[in-house]
Motif scaffolding. Structure first.
Motif, PDB file in Angstrom:
ATOM      1  N   ALA A 206       0.825  -1.211   0.000  1.00 19.74           N
ATOM      2  CA  ALA A 206       0.000   0.000   0.000  1.00 19.74           C
ATOM      3  C   ALA A 206       0.858   1.259   0.000  1.00 19.74           C
ATOM      4  O   ALA A 206       0.550   2.240  -0.689  1.00 19.74           O
ATOM      5  CB  ALA A 206      -0.931  -0.007   1.211  1.00 19.74           C
ATOM      6  N   GLN A 207       1.956   1.235   0.755  1.00 17.93           N
ATOM      7  CA  GLN A 207       2.849   2.390   0.783  1.00 17.93           C
ATOM      8  C   GLN A 207       3.530   2.598  -0.563  1.00 17.93           C
ATOM      9  O   GLN A 207       3.734   3.732  -0.998  1.00 17.93           O
ATOM     10  CB  GLN A 207       3.890   2.199   1.891  1.00 17.93           C
ATOM     11  CG  GLN A 207       3.304   2.232   3.287  1.00 17.93           C
ATOM     12  CD  GLN A 207       4.289   1.720   4.330  1.00 17.93           C
ATOM     13  OE1 GLN A 207       5.367   1.228   4.001  1.00 17.93           O
ATOM     14  NE2 GLN A 207       3.915   1.825   5.591  1.00 17.93           N
ATOM     15  N   ALA A 208       3.872   1.489  -1.232  1.00 17.82           N
ATOM     16  CA  ALA A 208       4.492   1.589  -2.554  1.00 17.82           C
ATOM     17  C   ALA A 208       3.545   2.249  -3.546  1.00 17.82           C
ATOM     18  O   ALA A 208       3.955   3.081  -4.365  1.00 17.82           O
ATOM     19  CB  ALA A 208       4.904   0.204  -3.044  1.00 17.82           C
ATOM     20  N   GLU A 209       2.267   1.908  -3.484  1.00 20.11           N
ATOM     21  CA  GLU A 209       1.285   2.515  -4.377  1.00 20.11           C
ATOM     22  C   GLU A 209       1.149   4.008  -4.089  1.00 20.11           C
ATOM     23  O   GLU A 209       1.054   4.827  -5.021  1.00 20.11           O
ATOM     24  CB  GLU A 209      -0.062   1.809  -4.218  1.00 20.11           C
ATOM     25  CG  GLU A 209      -0.049   0.359  -4.703  1.00 20.11           C
ATOM     26  CD  GLU A 209      -1.335  -0.368  -4.359  1.00 20.11           C
ATOM     27  OE1 GLU A 209      -2.171   0.216  -3.626  1.00 20.11           O
ATOM     28  OE2 GLU A 209      -1.507  -1.515  -4.813  1.00 20.11           O
ATOM     29  N   ALA A 213       2.100   7.028  -6.775  1.00 17.31           N
ATOM     30  CA  ALA A 213       1.105   8.024  -7.172  1.00 17.31           C
ATOM     31  C   ALA A 213       1.572   9.431  -6.816  1.00 17.31           C
ATOM     32  O   ALA A 213       1.386  10.385  -7.593  1.00 17.31           O
ATOM     33  CB  ALA A 213      -0.232   7.716  -6.500  1.00 17.31           C
ATOM     34  N   ALA A 214       2.199   9.587  -5.658  1.00 23.84           N
ATOM     35  CA  ALA A 214       2.662  10.908  -5.242  1.00 23.84           C
ATOM     36  C   ALA A 214       3.766  11.420  -6.152  1.00 23.84           C
ATOM     37  O   ALA A 214       3.812  12.606  -6.496  1.00 23.84           O
ATOM     38  CB  ALA A 214       3.147  10.852  -3.795  1.00 23.84           C
ATOM     39  N   VAL A 257      -5.383   8.984  -8.613  1.00 24.91           N
ATOM     40  CA  VAL A 257      -5.771   9.249  -7.226  1.00 24.91           C
ATOM     41  C   VAL A 257      -4.751  10.168  -6.595  1.00 24.91           C
ATOM     42  O   VAL A 257      -3.539   9.878  -6.611  1.00 24.91           O
ATOM     43  CB  VAL A 257      -5.884   7.951  -6.410  1.00 24.91           C
ATOM     44  CG1 VAL A 257      -6.244   8.257  -4.958  1.00 24.91           C
ATOM     45  CG2 VAL A 257      -6.928   7.028  -7.029  1.00 24.91           C
ATOM     46  N   ILE A 258      -5.226  11.301  -6.070  1.00 25.48           N
ATOM     47  CA  ILE A 258      -4.346  12.272  -5.420  1.00 25.48           C
ATOM     48  C   ILE A 258      -4.754  12.372  -3.971  1.00 25.48           C
ATOM     49  O   ILE A 258      -5.919  12.595  -3.648  1.00 25.48           O
ATOM     50  CB  ILE A 258      -4.453  13.654  -6.087  1.00 25.48           C
ATOM     51  CG1 ILE A 258      -4.109  13.547  -7.578  1.00 25.48           C
ATOM     52  CG2 ILE A 258      -3.540  14.651  -5.398  1.00 25.48           C
ATOM     53  CD1 ILE A 258      -4.239  14.839  -8.322  1.00 25.48           C
TER      54      ILE A 258
END
Length: 259
Positions: A206-209, A213-214, A257-258
């Motif tokens: 989840a952190q990798a995603e 995205a960031a 997704v932001i």
């Protein structure tokens, strides 16, 4: 005759008095405090390095040995002969994924069967290695080194005119696995810095995603955390409800997704 009889009586009386006195003296003497010997400590053995083993070195017969160790004090991760009697032979021929000092107990996660699989061997089970763009400015001037703990900051523009910029922390307590292809503590022994174009972080899925995205919507920077702080488990910081925007690129609509 009477004289001899009186002498005999005197000798008997004197001997009796001496015996009574000796018994009274013996009773007055302190009794020695007899302590039971402590039970013997149960000893096993753990596998340790007999010499300094550098990252990438192969474990040979002369590089490891069994070291006596109290059975009740064997930490988790140590290779115990009581539970793995064949470990000595099983680990010969494997490669060190990190430097091991002489006398240091050998943990299985510090070894790999593939001399090229260092990074995969360094990963904590369940974690992923994710690379982000790095510059000296975004890595504390190059003083962020492998195995440091960092916070990940995301900087992005808001609004169409790009005049409003905000920066926020999206991850805390993340472990740095490597800077470029450097997984050692330092590259430059004099300056103690590692300058690179990529920083590899150890993250959950989840952190990798979130990081990917960031980075697609702004720039990422790393903030160095004190060494004295307990590492703990990295946390994903949610500042506001994520927003989904649609981007039309040549007739193809993409959703991003932001946070």
């Amino acid at each position: 005759m009477l004289r001899y009889f009186i002498l005999l009586i005197a000798l008997v009386a004197g001997g009796g008095a001496a015996w009574i006195a000796s018994q009274e003296t013996a009773d007055d003497r302190p009794v020695a405090d007899v302590q039971k010997a402590p039970p013997p400590i149960e000893v096993t053995a753990v596998l340790v390095a007999t010499r300094d083993v550098q990252r990438g070195d192969e474990l040979t017969d002369g590089a490891i040995r069994w070291q006596p160790w109290p059975a009740e004090a064997v930490p988790a991760g140590f290779i115990d002969r009581a539970t793995r009697p064949a470990a000595f032979q099983d680990l010969l021929g494997k490669y060190a994924s990190r430097s091991i000092s002489a006398g240091e107990p050998i943990a299985e996660q510090a070894l790999t069967a593939d001399p090229g699989g260092f990074l995969a061997a360094m990963l904590t089970p369940g974690k992923r290695a994710v690379g982000i763009r790095a510059t000296p400015q975004s890595t504390a001037g190059g003083f962020i080194l492998p195995n440091d703990r960092v916070d990940v900051l995301h900087t992005a523009s808001r609004g169409r005119d790009d005049e409003e910029v905000r920066s926020r922390t999206i991850l805390k307590g993340v472990r740095v696995l490597a800077i470029d292809q450097t997984t050692q503590d330092t590259q430059d022994s004099q300056s103690g810095t590692v300058l690179g174009k990529t920083a590899t972080l150890e993250l959950t899925e989840a952190q990798a995603e979130a990081v990917t995205a960031a980075e697609a919507t702004g720039t990422l920077s790393l903030s160095l955390r004190p060494m004295s702080e307990a590492p703990g488990e990295p946390s994903l910081e949610v500042v506001e409800t994520p927003k989904t925007i649609r981007i039309n690129r040549g007739g193809t609509v993409e959703e991003v997704v932001i946070n």
